[in-house]
Design an enzyme around this catalytic site. Structure first.
Site, PDB file in Angstrom:
ATOM      1  CD  GLU A  56      -1.418  -2.455   1.741  1.00 38.58           C
ATOM      2  OE1 GLU A  56      -0.245  -2.500   2.197  1.00 38.58           O
ATOM      3  OE2 GLU A  56      -2.149  -3.457   1.679  1.00 38.58           O
ATOM      4  CG  PHE A  81      -5.238  -2.677   4.902  1.00 40.31           C
ATOM      5  CD1 PHE A  81      -5.000  -2.938   6.245  1.00 40.31           C
ATOM      6  CD2 PHE A  81      -5.918  -3.628   4.166  1.00 40.31           C
ATOM      7  CE1 PHE A  81      -5.427  -4.123   6.831  1.00 40.31           C
ATOM      8  CE2 PHE A  81      -6.353  -4.816   4.741  1.00 40.31           C
ATOM      9  CZ  PHE A  81      -6.113  -5.060   6.078  1.00 40.31           C
ATOM     10  CG  ASP A 115     -12.467 -10.353   6.263  1.00 34.51           C
ATOM     11  OD1 ASP A 115     -12.470 -11.595   6.354  1.00 34.51           O
ATOM     12  OD2 ASP A 115     -12.383  -9.751   5.186  1.00 34.51           O
ATOM     13  NE  ARG A 165     -17.095  -7.829   1.604  1.00 29.16           N
ATOM     14  CZ  ARG A 165     -17.989  -8.780   1.415  1.00 29.16           C
ATOM     15  NH1 ARG A 165     -19.209  -8.633   1.872  1.00 29.16           N
ATOM     16  NH2 ARG A 165     -17.657  -9.891   0.778  1.00 29.16           N
TER      17      ARG A 165
END
Lengths: 311, 276
Positions: A56, A81, A115, A165
């Site tokens: 990243e 991230f 997650d 998402r």
């Protein structure tokens, strides 16, 4: 509200359409292209698509070079991230030099629910919002996503675009006039103002319906641009209602709630309540997480009643 | 091949820049002498021999780019830019002072001609790769030069960029390592031994070239060789000495960023043949 469409799908399609119209658009990805849906652009324009692997920091660093060359880079990874591993070049090059980079942080809030907390993003807004020169946008449905992608490509400067998402009910139609920096009043009520950002906006609207059943009239405002924030709309709603609740899938420290509080404490001191994160969440079904961590329509309505009592 | 006359010219220019650097950093009592002195020949040869740049038209399409990723050595960059004509030489004395366009680390939006803001280490190589790929999309022949410190390559981002440059066959990207062997807290061997840096970059798929970083001809030839690379990014490992030219600074980490006192100033100037 209309049918549910995943924000990431809307984003992928919007990038593709943008790529067709503007050959200066380049897309950078760090190995989550099938999650962020940047891959949709990549399949059509492989020569302008750079998947740099799981790096990243380098992806964001590279985008500064493309922007210096006059291209319009869109960089993609999970919001958590992007704003931790990509933070250094975001702050010290992109923002410092006001480079024309579009930083798309996806899977924001709790939307990467299964997650777990390591992949959920509850601090991204507070980081990008505090950086000079940065515009911060958080979208609530598929239509707003498409409009925002177009608008930020037309705007010359650094933008953080916060994407979920989760599938979200469609709130807006194609006539929606999306303008960077202009909030949208969706309901006008006199008793309390609910100010929301992102896909959780639809729970704010449901909360207003619950309140309505109890005879409480709520204003509901969509703040898609958290920076620069629409001060006028917020102040007017606060003056009219005298009570404000902010709703965001983000820490209550440094996000939308803080931004609204900054405006009101200076220009129109008003009792407030905050719906948002105060701790890390966990793995689980997205809707169950929203319920457990206080984002349900019922929880939002409760906060609204609490702040009304402080008037 | 460089003519003897041209080599003399460039060497004299480097000597003048060293003198000016000591004058400047002594006068402002701040700034980084060690790393500026080690990259003198590298920066000067790029600006006055190698790069296709035009100070009258600093944004010209197709120009070569220079990124000083080891941004703390910017006094040497500014001396070169002023000599080249990017800004008046009298601006130099405002370095690191309030209201100056010459920041303590390179700032692209304040200093015309600086291609990218740098300072926080490890980002210049990735940024340079972005520029290199952008130039390729424009079918340009330009080269992108990125000056790295050898302490800087301890940053993980350098190796992320090294992977990516190799994947994208960025043969128009030329990294230059100012290999002076010394970082802020000590030598590389003491702080973080880097082993064979050339082997590491070769393993990442780079074209590795070595040269004497204080010999303008040796460095110039290395750049020519880098530009011949077909499908690999190149790194020129330029062997240098931190603080080169001032005996008490040479090889000393303590001179990374220390103010120069009056006695030190006199000695430095005497050694450089300059008048005090």
């Amino acid at each position: 509200m209309g049918k549910e469409i995943a924000i990431r799908d809307a984003y992928g399609d919007a990038l593709l359409n943008l790529g067709k119209k503007n050959d200066k658009v380049v897309v950078l990805e760090s190995d989550v292209g099938s999650s962020s849906k940047s891959i949709v652009f990549g399949k059509e324009f492989p020569e302008r698509y750079f998947n740099v692997g799981i790096s990243e920091f380098n992806m964001v660093s590279m985008s500064t070079g493309f922007a210096s060359e006059g291209f319009i880079p869109f960089v993609n990874t999970f919001a958590v991230f992007m704003t931790t591993r990509g933070a250094d070049p975001i702050q010290s090059i992109i923002a410092y030099d006001s480079l024309n980079v579009k930083i798309a942080g996806t899977y924001a809030g709790l939307s990467d629910s299964y997650d777990g907390a390591s992949h959920q993003s509850i601090t991204d807004i507070s980081f990008v919002r505090s950086i000079p020169n940065m515009t911060v946008i958080s979208v609530s449905d598929a239509v707003e996503t498409a409009k925002a992608v177009e608008a930020i490509a037309d705007y010359n400067g650094p933008v953080y675009l916060r994407l979920s998402r989760a599938p979200a009910p469609t709130i807006f139609d194609d006539n929606y006039d999306f303008r960077i920096g202009k909030g949208v009043e969706l309901k006008n009520g006199k008793d309390v103002a609910i100010i929301a950002t992102g896909t959780i906006l639809h729970n704010a609207l449901k909360a207003a319906e619950l309140l309505n059943e109890e005879g409480i009239e709520a204003t509901v405002i969509n703040i898609h641009t958290i920076k620069p924030i629409d001060e006028e709309l917020i102040i007017n709603a606060a003056k009219r209602t005298g009570a404000v609740v902010t709703v965001e899938e983000h820490s209550i420290y440094g996000g939308l709630g803080s931004a609204v509080a900054e405006v009101l404490s200076k220009k129109c001191p008003t009792p407030m309540e905050f719906v948002g994160a105060t701790n890390f969440a966990e793995s689980g079904d997205y809707n169950q997480l929203l319920e457990k961590y206080g984002y349900s329509p019922r929880s939002i309505a409760e906060k609204a009643k609490m702040v009304i009592n402080k008037k | 091949m460089m003519t003897i006359e041209r080599k003399d010219e460039l060497q004299n220019l480097c000597l003048r820049f060293r003198n000016d650097l000591i004058d400047l950093l002594h006068s402002i009592q701040t700034g980084h002498p060690g790393g500026s002195l080690s990259c003198t020949e590298i920066v000067t040869t790029l600006f006055f021999e190698k790069m296709n740049i035009d100070p009258q038209n600093p944004s010209k399409e197709g120009r070569d780019r220079f990124i000083m990723s080891k941004g703390h050595a910017c006094p040497m960059l500014y001396l070169n830019m002023a000599e080249k004509g990017y800004f008046p030489k009298e601006d130099l004395k405002s370095l690191r002072q309030i209201d100056s366009h010459l920041q303590g680390h390179p700032c692209a939006h304040k200093t015309i001609g600086v291609e990218l803001s740098t300072g926080p280490l490890g980002m210049g190589l990735g940024a340079g790769l972005g520029m290199a790929l952008g130039e390729k999309l424009k079918n340009s022949e330009a080269s992108i030069y990125v000056l790295l410190g050898d302490g800087e390559i301890q940053e993980g981002g350098i190796w992320e960029a090294a992977m990516a440059a190799s994947k994208y066959k960025a043969n128009n990207l030329v990294a230059i390592l100012d290999n002076n062997g010394v970082q802020l807290d000590g030598t590389l061997e003491e702080i973080m031994p880097m082993g064979s840096i050339g082997d590491k970059f070769a393993a990442f798929g780079w074209n590795v070239i070595r040269c004497d970083g204080h010999d303008v001809e040796s460095f110039s030839n290395a750049v020519d060789e880098a530009k011949k690379s077909d499908d690999k990014p190149s790194i020129i490992i330029a062997k240098t000495i931190k603080g080169k030219g001032v005996s008490f600074m040479e090889g000393k980490n303590t001179w990374h960023g220390k103010p120069i006192d009056n006695n030190e100033y006199k000695q430095a100037k005497a050694e450089l043949g300059g008048l005090v």
